[in-house]
Design a protein around this motif. Structure first.
Motif, short mmCIF file in Angstrom:
data_model
loop_
_atom_site.label_atom_id
_atom_site.label_comp_id
_atom_site.label_asym_id
_atom_site.label_seq_id
_atom_site.Cartn_x
_atom_site.Cartn_y
_atom_site.Cartn_z
N THR A 111 -33.89 12.54 -53.25
CA THR A 111 -32.90 11.44 -53.29
C THR A 111 -31.95 11.57 -52.13
O THR A 111 -31.55 12.68 -51.75
CB THR A 111 -32.09 11.48 -54.61
N ILE A 113 -28.29 9.67 -50.77
CA ILE A 113 -27.22 8.68 -50.89
C ILE A 113 -26.57 8.57 -49.52
O ILE A 113 -25.77 9.42 -49.12
CB ILE A 113 -26.17 9.07 -51.95
N MET A 146 -25.63 11.15 -61.10
CA MET A 146 -26.87 11.14 -60.32
C MET A 146 -28.00 10.39 -61.01
O MET A 146 -29.03 10.11 -60.40
CB MET A 146 -27.28 12.58 -60.01
N GLY A 149 -26.98 7.24 -59.31
CA GLY A 149 -26.72 7.35 -57.88
C GLY A 149 -25.44 6.66 -57.46
O GLY A 149 -25.29 6.26 -56.30
#
Length: 380
Positions: A111, A113, A146, A149
């Motif tokens: 992931t 961000i 999370m 997100g």
């Protein structure tokens, strides 16, 4: 008749590798800003100034420490790396303002961000399996869910960079140390700012919980430890001036003993209340230390410094250290007691760190004699 040379070579090959007291030091290509140790395996991860993240399996057997993987997903300096509680994920933050989640086994990006903050991210704290906290160079603190997100808390109450973040055992209160010289208090559950401490001299560079969460200790750029009572965050209850250029990071070892690292390259073990410097655990010669970590077995302290080295120190006996209630006479030579075999060398510079066993005359010195490091008070 002399044995053939081939026979000597064969014997050397069969010779078992040497087993050392600590794993070998890691020599990196760039300075590591941050290190993280796996919660259940002999694995360490380093994040460096080039934005790269490296994972190593460390061993006390000579030649057995190996690189597992490397990741170059960050575009700028990696500021902090942290393992999840189960060790399956690795979180990293960077000067590129991004939060990354990696698979800890392979190093693959899971992931990202992008633009998590509007300013470079400097601090990272894992709260639980779903929440993590970040702090940036402009003084903003965020808490992230999370699973989505997205941030569930986004507040700016500091005027300078966030240097360090910690949370209480109940995962309810978040504490932030800042370069503006204040400690910030945030309520995670209610998603709000609670209060800010009075200003201290210099930057607050680190924050840690001690005494089973009843005390909060902040390091500072002035070399002073500021001590707060829990629920008394407005003003310090105590302060302890360490003879160091700064106290850049704090790692609790027991409820009363912590290791602190400084810009002067020394790692000092300090007892809290009574406030005493126990001795020197290790050093990076003349180089600032960025971060400290502890192995899952509790035996090794790990440090990374500006010499591009990651060093391991044996602190197996440190938790058993005892501190006298009375204040000892000031040491005329100003030397620190060596607390590990690697904390000194054969040259004169490091030999000065070795303190001989104190004789009975020193043990009988009366309370009140001046010591190297002074505390305003030793009260709880």
């Amino acid at each position: 008749m002399a044995a053939p040379a081939e026979h000597d070579e064969e014997e050397n090959k069969e010779r078992p590798p040497r087993v050392m007291d600590t794993p070998e030091d890691l020599r990196l290509e760039a300075i590591a800003n941050s290190i993280a140790l796996h919660p259940s395996r002999d694995v360490i991860v380093c994040g460096d100034v080039d934005g790269d993240v490296y994972a190593y399996e460390y061993s006390c057997t000579e030649g057995r420490t190996t690189e597992l993987w490397s990741s170059g997903h960050h575009m700028k300096s990696c500021r902090a790396v942290r393992f999840s509680a189960d060790g399956q994920k690795l979180f990293s933050v960077s000067r590129d303002k991004a939060v990354h989640v990696l698979d800890a086994e392979s190093g693959k990006l899971v992931t990202r961000i992008r633009g998590a903050h509007t300013a470079p991210i400097n601090a990272l704290k894992i709260i639980d399996e779903n929440l993590l906290a970040t702090g940036d160079d402009a003084g903003t603190v965020k808490v992230w869910d999370m699973r989505r997100g997205t941030s569930i808390l986004d507040l700016k109450h500091h005027d300078d960079y966030i240097s360090s973040i910690t949370v209480d055992q109940a995962k309810r209160i978040l504490l932030s140390a800042s370069g503006d010289g204040t400690l910030g208090v945030f309520n995670i559950k209610r998603r709000r700012f609670e209060l800010q401490s009075e200003f201290q001299s210099g930057d607050l560079t680190s924050v840690a919980l001690m005494k089973r969460g009843k005390k909060v200790v902040c390091g500072s750029s002035e070399g002073t430890l500021y001590i707060f009572n829990w629920d008394g965050f407005g003003a310090t209850s105590d302060r302890f001036a360490v003879k160091a250029e700064s106290v850049d990071c704090i790692l609790p070892i027991t409820d009363s003993i912590m290791c602190v690292a400084s810009m002067d390259g020394y790692i000092r073990a300090i007892n809290l209340l009574p406030n005493r410097v126990i001795g020197c655990v290790g050093q990076h010669v003349g180089e600032p230390i960025e971060e400290l970590g502890r192995s899952h077995c509790g035996r090794f302290l790990v440090s990374c410094g500006h010499d591009s080295l990651v060093k391991f120190w044996d602190i197996g006996s440190l938790p058993e250290s005892k501190v006298q209630e009375y204040r000892k006479r000031k040491r005329k030579d100003g030397k620190l007691k060596s607390l590990s075999k690697k904390a000194h060398g054969d040259n004169d510079f490091f030999a000065g760190l070795v303190e001989e066993t104190e004789n009975k005359r020193e043990e009988g010195e009366e309370e009140g004699e001046e010591e190297d490091e002074e505390s305003d008070s030793d009260s709880d």
